[in-house]
Design a protein around this motif. Structure first.
Motif, PDB file in Angstrom:
ATOM      1  N   ARG A   1       3.327  15.828   4.724  1.00  0.00           N
ATOM      2  CA  ARG A   1       3.845  16.993   4.031  1.00  0.00           C
ATOM      3  C   ARG A   1       5.270  17.331   4.454  1.00  0.00           C
ATOM      4  O   ARG A   1       6.143  17.599   3.641  1.00  0.00           O
ATOM      5  CB  ARG A   1       2.924  18.183   4.334  1.00  0.00           C
ATOM      6  N   GLN A   2       5.510  17.262   5.787  1.00  0.00           N
ATOM      7  CA  GLN A   2       6.810  17.670   6.313  1.00  0.00           C
ATOM      8  C   GLN A   2       7.923  16.699   5.915  1.00  0.00           C
ATOM      9  O   GLN A   2       9.086  17.041   5.922  1.00  0.00           O
ATOM     10  CB  GLN A   2       6.770  17.747   7.846  1.00  0.00           C
ATOM     11  N   GLU A   3       7.533  15.456   5.566  1.00  0.00           N
ATOM     12  CA  GLU A   3       8.540  14.430   5.280  1.00  0.00           C
ATOM     13  C   GLU A   3       8.925  14.391   3.814  1.00  0.00           C
ATOM     14  O   GLU A   3       9.476  13.418   3.356  1.00  0.00           O
ATOM     15  CB  GLU A   3       7.967  13.042   5.620  1.00  0.00           C
ATOM     16  N   CYS A   4       8.601  15.415   3.067  1.00  0.00           N
ATOM     17  CA  CYS A   4       8.761  15.291   1.622  1.00  0.00           C
ATOM     18  C   CYS A   4       9.715  16.313   1.030  1.00  0.00           C
ATOM     19  O   CYS A   4       9.302  17.317   0.472  1.00  0.00           O
ATOM     20  CB  CYS A   4       7.397  15.392   0.949  1.00  0.00           C
ATOM     21  N   PRO A   5      11.055  16.059   1.136  1.00  0.00           N
ATOM     22  CA  PRO A   5      12.017  16.983   0.550  1.00  0.00           C
ATOM     23  C   PRO A   5      12.399  16.600  -0.880  1.00  0.00           C
ATOM     24  O   PRO A   5      13.316  17.183  -1.454  1.00  0.00           O
ATOM     25  CB  PRO A   5      13.214  16.838   1.481  1.00  0.00           C
ATOM     26  N   PHE A   6      11.679  15.623  -1.469  1.00  0.00           N
ATOM     27  CA  PHE A   6      12.123  15.084  -2.771  1.00  0.00           C
ATOM     28  C   PHE A   6      11.629  15.916  -3.940  1.00  0.00           C
ATOM     29  O   PHE A   6      10.537  16.478  -3.913  1.00  0.00           O
ATOM     30  CB  PHE A   6      11.632  13.640  -2.919  1.00  0.00           C
ATOM     31  N   ARG A   7      12.500  15.974  -4.955  1.00  0.00           N
ATOM     32  CA  ARG A   7      12.151  16.712  -6.174  1.00  0.00           C
ATOM     33  C   ARG A   7      12.199  15.755  -7.364  1.00  0.00           C
ATOM     34  O   ARG A   7      12.850  14.717  -7.304  1.00  0.00           O
ATOM     35  CB  ARG A   7      13.154  17.851  -6.429  1.00  0.00           C
ATOM     36  N   THR A   8      11.527  16.131  -8.421  1.00  0.00           N
ATOM     37  CA  THR A   8      11.501  15.302  -9.628  1.00  0.00           C
ATOM     38  C   THR A   8      12.933  15.066 -10.127  1.00  0.00           C
ATOM     39  O   THR A   8      13.725  16.002 -10.210  1.00  0.00           O
ATOM     40  CB  THR A   8      10.678  16.005 -10.715  1.00  0.00           C
TER      41      THR A   8
ATOM     42  N   GLY B   1      -3.186  18.016   0.334  1.00  0.00           N
ATOM     43  CA  GLY B   1      -3.643  18.697   1.544  1.00  0.00           C
ATOM     44  C   GLY B   1      -3.016  18.099   2.778  1.00  0.00           C
ATOM     45  O   GLY B   1      -2.005  18.586   3.272  1.00  0.00           O
ATOM     46  N   ASP B   2      -3.617  16.991   3.255  1.00  0.00           N
ATOM     47  CA  ASP B   2      -3.087  16.400   4.487  1.00  0.00           C
ATOM     48  C   ASP B   2      -1.875  15.508   4.216  1.00  0.00           C
ATOM     49  O   ASP B   2      -1.165  15.132   5.130  1.00  0.00           O
ATOM     50  CB  ASP B   2      -4.191  15.600   5.194  1.00  0.00           C
ATOM     51  N   CYS B   3      -1.643  15.154   2.958  1.00  0.00           N
ATOM     52  CA  CYS B   3      -0.487  14.304   2.655  1.00  0.00           C
ATOM     53  C   CYS B   3      -0.005  14.582   1.235  1.00  0.00           C
ATOM     54  O   CYS B   3      -0.614  15.360   0.494  1.00  0.00           O
ATOM     55  CB  CYS B   3      -0.836  12.837   2.814  1.00  0.00           C
ATOM     56  N   VAL B   4       1.104  13.948   0.871  1.00  0.00           N
ATOM     57  CA  VAL B   4       1.674  14.119  -0.462  1.00  0.00           C
ATOM     58  C   VAL B   4       1.877  12.741  -1.062  1.00  0.00           C
ATOM     59  O   VAL B   4       2.351  11.827  -0.379  1.00  0.00           O
ATOM     60  CB  VAL B   4       3.033  14.856  -0.390  1.00  0.00           C
TER      61      VAL B   4
ATOM     62  N   ARG C   1       0.842  -1.191   0.000  1.00  0.00           N
ATOM     63  CA  ARG C   1       0.000   0.000   0.000  1.00  0.00           C
ATOM     64  C   ARG C   1       0.881   1.246   0.000  1.00  0.00           C
ATOM     65  O   ARG C   1       1.955   1.257   0.620  1.00  0.00           O
ATOM     66  CB  ARG C   1      -0.872   0.027   1.259  1.00  0.00           C
ATOM     67  N   PRO C   2       0.480   2.330  -0.647  1.00  0.00           N
ATOM     68  CA  PRO C   2       1.291   3.548  -0.695  1.00  0.00           C
ATOM     69  C   PRO C   2       1.676   4.061   0.695  1.00  0.00           C
ATOM     70  O   PRO C   2       2.811   4.527   0.890  1.00  0.00           O
ATOM     71  CB  PRO C   2       0.381   4.546  -1.409  1.00  0.00           C
ATOM     72  N   GLU C   3       0.773   3.953   1.661  1.00  0.00           N
ATOM     73  CA  GLU C   3       1.101   4.510   2.978  1.00  0.00           C
ATOM     74  C   GLU C   3       2.119   3.654   3.723  1.00  0.00           C
ATOM     75  O   GLU C   3       2.712   4.098   4.702  1.00  0.00           O
ATOM     76  CB  GLU C   3      -0.164   4.704   3.822  1.00  0.00           C
ATOM     77  N   ALA C   4       2.343   2.401   3.247  1.00  0.00           N
ATOM     78  CA  ALA C   4       3.366   1.562   3.870  1.00  0.00           C
ATOM     79  C   ALA C   4       4.694   1.677   3.130  1.00  0.00           C
ATOM     80  O   ALA C   4       5.708   1.156   3.566  1.00  0.00           O
ATOM     81  CB  ALA C   4       2.900   0.108   3.885  1.00  0.00           C
ATOM     82  N   THR C   5       4.672   2.364   1.993  1.00  0.00           N
ATOM     83  CA  THR C   5       5.873   2.503   1.177  1.00  0.00           C
ATOM     84  C   THR C   5       6.703   3.679   1.702  1.00  0.00           C
ATOM     85  O   THR C   5       6.159   4.747   1.974  1.00  0.00           O
ATOM     86  CB  THR C   5       5.475   2.749  -0.289  1.00  0.00           C
ATOM     87  N   ARG C   6       7.992   3.444   1.897  1.00  0.00           N
ATOM     88  CA  ARG C   6       8.881   4.507   2.404  1.00  0.00           C
ATOM     89  C   ARG C   6       9.834   4.937   1.302  1.00  0.00           C
ATOM     90  O   ARG C   6      10.165   4.155   0.414  1.00  0.00           O
ATOM     91  CB  ARG C   6       9.704   4.022   3.598  1.00  0.00           C
TER      92      ARG C   6
ATOM     93  N   ALA D   1       8.460  -0.294 -13.465  1.00  0.00           N
ATOM     94  CA  ALA D   1       7.303  -0.342 -12.567  1.00  0.00           C
ATOM     95  C   ALA D   1       7.156   0.998 -11.851  1.00  0.00           C
ATOM     96  O   ALA D   1       8.136   1.646 -11.509  1.00  0.00           O
ATOM     97  CB  ALA D   1       7.471  -1.466 -11.558  1.00  0.00           C
ATOM     98  N   GLN D   2       5.885   1.406 -11.646  1.00  0.00           N
ATOM     99  CA  GLN D   2       5.629   2.648 -10.919  1.00  0.00           C
ATOM    100  C   GLN D   2       5.355   2.327  -9.477  1.00  0.00           C
ATOM    101  O   GLN D   2       4.801   1.273  -9.149  1.00  0.00           O
ATOM    102  CB  GLN D   2       4.409   3.338 -11.525  1.00  0.00           C
ATOM    103  N   CYS D   3       5.776   3.216  -8.598  1.00  0.00           N
ATOM    104  CA  CYS D   3       5.551   2.987  -7.170  1.00  0.00           C
ATOM    105  C   CYS D   3       5.204   4.318  -6.525  1.00  0.00           C
ATOM    106  O   CYS D   3       5.915   5.301  -6.671  1.00  0.00           O
ATOM    107  CB  CYS D   3       6.823   2.385  -6.564  1.00  0.00           C
ATOM    108  N   THR D   4       4.053   4.383  -5.853  1.00  0.00           N
ATOM    109  CA  THR D   4       3.603   5.621  -5.223  1.00  0.00           C
ATOM    110  C   THR D   4       3.755   5.493  -3.707  1.00  0.00           C
ATOM    111  O   THR D   4       3.420   4.449  -3.134  1.00  0.00           O
ATOM    112  CB  THR D   4       2.136   5.895  -5.564  1.00  0.00           C
ATOM    113  N   ALA D   5       4.281   6.528  -3.095  1.00  0.00           N
ATOM    114  CA  ALA D   5       4.401   6.525  -1.637  1.00  0.00           C
ATOM    115  C   ALA D   5       3.593   7.679  -1.075  1.00  0.00           C
ATOM    116  O   ALA D   5       3.600   8.785  -1.618  1.00  0.00           O
ATOM    117  CB  ALA D   5       5.864   6.669  -1.234  1.00  0.00           C
ATOM    118  N   GLU D   6       2.854   7.397   0.016  1.00  0.00           N
ATOM    119  CA  GLU D   6       2.098   8.464   0.658  1.00  0.00           C
ATOM    120  C   GLU D   6       2.917   8.968   1.836  1.00  0.00           C
ATOM    121  O   GLU D   6       3.222   8.214   2.763  1.00  0.00           O
ATOM    122  CB  GLU D   6       0.747   7.911   1.123  1.00  0.00           C
ATOM    123  N   LEU D   7       3.291  10.226   1.785  1.00  0.00           N
ATOM    124  CA  LEU D   7       4.116  10.807   2.850  1.00  0.00           C
ATOM    125  C   LEU D   7       3.401  11.982   3.475  1.00  0.00           C
ATOM    126  O   LEU D   7       2.536  12.590   2.855  1.00  0.00           O
ATOM    127  CB  LEU D   7       5.446  11.312   2.256  1.00  0.00           C
TER     128      LEU D   7
END
Lengths: 260, 325
Positions: free
Chosen positions: B298-305, B277-280, B248-253, B290-296
């Protein structure tokens, strides 16, 4: 083209209603010929002194009421049954009956009654007129009821069944009340159609069952009498009110039958 | 525990398709049970079979152990809340709620009036008694529909997507009210919905339905965390599929540094992110495509494309299916 739309509409209405207006005006004319000689209520008073006219009016009212009552009850039940069965062949065959020329319907009814009288020893009379009127009024009722039912959501009936109503109770407490404006509209339409029918009536009427259209027709053949004008105005106004009422009820039932 | 409603091998064939295919199910007294699935999966047909609007091709329906399979709707001790509510437009709120009691004729007029009053108070509609359905709001109509069924105290209340006609904000509010109402009356609810979030948040137990069959029955948490089929897993939430493993995306780090050898990790490239809003949601692509989506958060998301990252998860968060479909 678009600029003159109001004018076109006015012309159509003029064409439709000018004969009626002329009729109305001459019903108040104190002269018997078509020249205006001054205002009078005389012809209206004479209508009420003419026993032949009054008897015919009474006959017409009795026939129209009886035919309306019978055909509204049978027609509503038949329309409901057709809606439940959803049979396109049966439904479309109604329009065949509606499109049959009146003279054909009249002759066929007469033939039918004469055939029937070989077994039953009765004669043409008020009862045959009523039966004939029921037969052509029925179609109008079924068509109006079917049109109403087309917008009727069957989940209302399912909800009633679900709440413990038997099928008869569903019909009695949910379907009929929700269709009531349509039923009343159908009855008013029946009354109007029955009241002014001439062709079929004149074929199947016996002695002592002359209706108002038949008497008026006989009178008019001897020349236009202002008395007939006066009577015609009263009929037009009376039926006009009924038709307006039917139209309003139909609109209301169309709105009410939909989901809240 | 004895079950209040039991379906045994219930099947409904239509000339063109098989709507319900051999369903067996037990619902316990006082349970909030949801049937969830995409449209056309047979969940509404199942409900209509239980209510008695349709006759099953085969199988049995038991209420408190007694077969009601051949009884007409008005002889079954279940009631339905319709998707369109189907309130009688010619009757007032009170008359609508009293309709079932009056047909049943078990109580006196005074008792009926008392019961209707209590039912309206239960759904907080006191004061609207003499209104017609067309004179009240959508949310109020929904409450009348609930009161009209609940006043009969059925063994099971069947609800056919009752929240779908409401606007989203009202829907969330009514969801909470529905749950607390069910707790107060203690009647078993069989709730049909296509909205997995509704089913997950409301149910004691739920069943995922697909193509006329039950895919899986269980508590919401169990179904979400241990789905038995790919369909159930994907219907109840998003899933990343990596080398045949579901996460699940929310379990993906996601991290910039390698998480070490204790967990399975893959290198990936950040493809973009969606602010919710509440998450990214961060989308990454692995070398094999393969595509992989992670739910993080907001504060935990310093990643850029374009950033090279590691995606990883704990083995306990992996979804495994006994049946490979």
């Amino acid at each position: 083209m678009k600029r003159f739309l109001p004018e076109y509409a006015a012309a159509a209405y003029l064409f439709l209603y000018s004969p009626l207006v002329v009729l109305g005006i001459f019903s108040f004319n104190s002269s018997k010929v078509a020249i205006w000689r001054g205002f009078t209520w005389d012809w209206y008073i004479r209508v009420f002194q003419n026993s032949a006219l009054l008897d015919a009016t009474l006959n017409s009212l009795i026939i129209a009421c009886a035919a309306t009552l019978v055909s509204t009850i049978i027609g509503t039940l038949a329309g409901y049954a057709l809606w439940k069965k959803r049979s396109p062949i049966l439904t479309n065959s109604l329009y065949l009956s509606l499109m049959t020329p009146e003279i054909v319907a009249g002759v066929s009814l007469l033939a039918f009654f004469e055939w029937l009288f070989r077994f039953l020893h009765v004669q043409l009379g008020m009862h045959t007129v009523i039966l004939a009127h029921v037969s052509f009024c029925l179609v109008y009722v079924v068509i109006v009821i079917l049109a109403r039912l087309r917008t009727f959501d069957s989940s209302f009936e399912e909800a009633a069944l679900d709440l413990g109503a038997t099928e008869w109770q569903v019909f009695r407490y949910v379907t009929v009340p929700m269709l009531l404006p349509g039923i009343i509209a159908a009855a008013l339409l029946c009354f109007t159609v029955s009241f002014d029918d001439y062709v079929i009536t004149s074929l199947v009427a016996g002695v002592n069952s002359e209706t108002l259209p038949m008497v008026i027709y006989a009178m008019a053949r001897k020349g236009v009498s202002p008395e007939v004008n006066a009577l015609s105005v009263m009929i037009t106004v009376g039926l006009g009110v009924l038709i307006l009422l039917a139209g309003r009820l139909e609109q209301r039932s169309g709105g009410k039958a939909r989901r809240p | 525990m004895e079950s209040v409603l039991e379906l045994r091998d219930l099947t409904k064939h239509y000339p063109t398709h098989q709507a319900v295919n051999c369903i067996s199910l037990c619902i316990k007294p006082g349970e909030f049970f949801s049937l969830v699935g995409p449209s056309g999966c047979g969940k509404t047909t199942t409900l209509r079979l239980i209510a008695g609007f349709e006759a099953p091709t085969s199988g049995e329906i038991l209420l408190n152990g007694n077969s009601v399979t051949s009884l007409p709707p008005y002889r079954r001790d279940v009631n339905t809340v319709f998707q369109s509510y189907a309130l009688f437009p010619h009757l007032t709120v009170v008359q609508n709620v009293a309709f079932g009691l009056e047909r049943r004729r078990r109580e006196s007029k005074i008792e009926i009036r008392e019961k209707v009053k209590r039912a309206l108070a239960l759904v907080q509609l006191s004061g609207k008694e003499s209104r017609l359905p067309s004179q009240i709001s959508g949310g109020e109509r929904q409450r009348v529909a609930l009161a009209r069924s609940l006043v009969l105290e059925p063994q099971v209340l069947l609800l056919d997507e009752p929240l779908s006609a409401l606007d989203p904000k009202l829907r969330k509010q009514m969801r909470g009210e529905l749950k607390s109402l069910q707790r107060r009356v203690g009647i078993a609810f069989l709730f049909v919905t296509h909205d997995q979030e509704e089913a997950l948040s409301l149910s004691d137990r739920m069943a995922v339905m697909n193509g006329g069959r039950l895919e899986q029955i269980g508590a919401p948490r169990e179904l979400y965390q241990q789905p038995k089929s790919r369909f159930a897993a994907e219907f109840l939430g998003e899933v990343n599929w990596i080398n045949g493993t579901g996460v699940r995306p929310e379990a993906t780090r996601i991290s910039s540094n390698s998480p070490g050898d204790s967990v399975s990790s893959f290198t990936a490239v950040v493809e973009g992110s969606t602010f919710l809003g509440d998450c990214v949601h961060v989308q990454t692509r692995l070398p094999d495509g393969a595509q992989c989506t992670a739910e993080l958060r907001r504060q935990e998301c310093p990643f850029r494309t374009g950033d090279p990252v590691y995606v990883w998860w704990h083995a306990s968060d992996e979804l495994h299916f006994p049946i490979n479909d």
